[in-house]
Write a protein that holds these residues in place. Structure first.
Motif, PDB file in Angstrom:
ATOM      1  N   GLY A   9       0.821  -1.206   0.000  1.00 18.53           N
ATOM      2  CA  GLY A   9       0.000   0.000   0.000  1.00 18.53           C
ATOM      3  C   GLY A   9       0.853   1.253   0.000  1.00 18.53           C
ATOM      4  O   GLY A   9       2.072   1.209   0.159  1.00 18.53           O
ATOM      5  N   ARG A  38     -12.146  -3.830   0.572  1.00 16.29           N
ATOM      6  CA  ARG A  38     -11.659  -2.515   0.963  1.00 16.29           C
ATOM      7  C   ARG A  38     -12.716  -1.793   1.779  1.00 16.29           C
ATOM      8  O   ARG A  38     -13.903  -2.071   1.666  1.00 16.29           O
ATOM      9  N   VAL A  93      -8.673   1.328   3.051  1.00 20.64           N
ATOM     10  CA  VAL A  93      -7.832   0.265   3.601  1.00 20.64           C
ATOM     11  C   VAL A  93      -8.214  -1.019   2.879  1.00 20.64           C
ATOM     12  O   VAL A  93      -9.396  -1.365   2.807  1.00 20.64           O
ATOM     13  N   TYR A  94      -7.221  -1.678   2.334  1.00 23.29           N
ATOM     14  CA  TYR A  94      -7.447  -2.904   1.573  1.00 23.29           C
ATOM     15  C   TYR A  94      -7.070  -4.112   2.420  1.00 23.29           C
ATOM     16  O   TYR A  94      -5.990  -4.148   3.022  1.00 23.29           O
ATOM     17  N   TYR A  95      -7.971  -5.086   2.433  1.00 29.40           N
ATOM     18  CA  TYR A  95      -7.774  -6.295   3.214  1.00 29.40           C
ATOM     19  C   TYR A  95      -7.776  -7.514   2.292  1.00 29.40           C
ATOM     20  O   TYR A  95      -8.584  -7.583   1.365  1.00 29.40           O
ATOM     21  N   GLY A 112      -4.792  -5.439   6.915  1.00 25.07           N
ATOM     22  CA  GLY A 112      -5.118  -4.317   6.041  1.00 25.07           C
ATOM     23  C   GLY A 112      -3.910  -3.461   5.693  1.00 25.07           C
ATOM     24  O   GLY A 112      -2.941  -3.386   6.446  1.00 25.07           O
ATOM     25  N   THR A 113      -3.984  -2.825   4.551  1.00 25.99           N
ATOM     26  CA  THR A 113      -2.946  -1.895   4.112  1.00 25.99           C
ATOM     27  C   THR A 113      -3.618  -0.690   3.467  1.00 25.99           C
ATOM     28  O   THR A 113      -4.590  -0.831   2.716  1.00 25.99           O
ATOM     29  N   GLN A 114      -3.110   0.493   3.790  1.00 23.23           N
ATOM     30  CA  GLN A 114      -3.743   1.726   3.320  1.00 23.23           C
ATOM     31  C   GLN A 114      -3.326   2.045   1.896  1.00 23.23           C
ATOM     32  O   GLN A 114      -2.137   2.008   1.558  1.00 23.23           O
TER      33      GLN A 114
END
Length: 119
Positions: A9, A38, A93-95, A112-114
């Protein structure tokens, strides 16, 4: 116990690209499918795309179809989300998630990553 760890991310300008990775750890890893979701601020978590682990069939939300690609590397226990032509509304935020117990349910989640898209 399976652990999912996302990476990749960051901040990108509109129209740019990012690739997210999700690596699974654990002695044996054989999910039915892996998915990406997300969640934007103030919004519900939404499905982005998924891939079946064995056959590699992919599915996408209409909002990302043609721009995002989900792929997997079975040997590395890793799933990827290639995001092209990013838009402001892709900020979230992507999971990543794994479907381990039931084929129709994602039951294991990463932290998660932003992803932030700027104009």
């Amino acid at each position: 116990q399976v652990q999912l760890v996302e990476s990749g991310g960051g901040l990108v300008q509109a129209g740019g690209s990012l690739r997210l990775s999700c690596a699974a750890s654990g002695r044996t890893f054989s999910p039915y499918a892996m998915g990406w979701f997300r969640q934007a601020p103030g919004k519900e978590r939404e499905f982005v795309g998924s891939v079946t682990w064995s056959a590699g069939n992919t599915y996408y939300a209409n909002s990302v179809k043609g721009r995002f690609t989900v792929s997997r590397d079975n040997a590395k226990n890793t799933v990827y989300l290639q995001m092209n032509s990013l838009k402001l509304e892709d900020t979230a935020v992507y999971y990543c998630a794994a479907s381990l117990i039931h084929a129709a349910t994602f039951d294991s989640w990463g932290q998660g990553t932003q992803v932030s898209v700027s104009s």
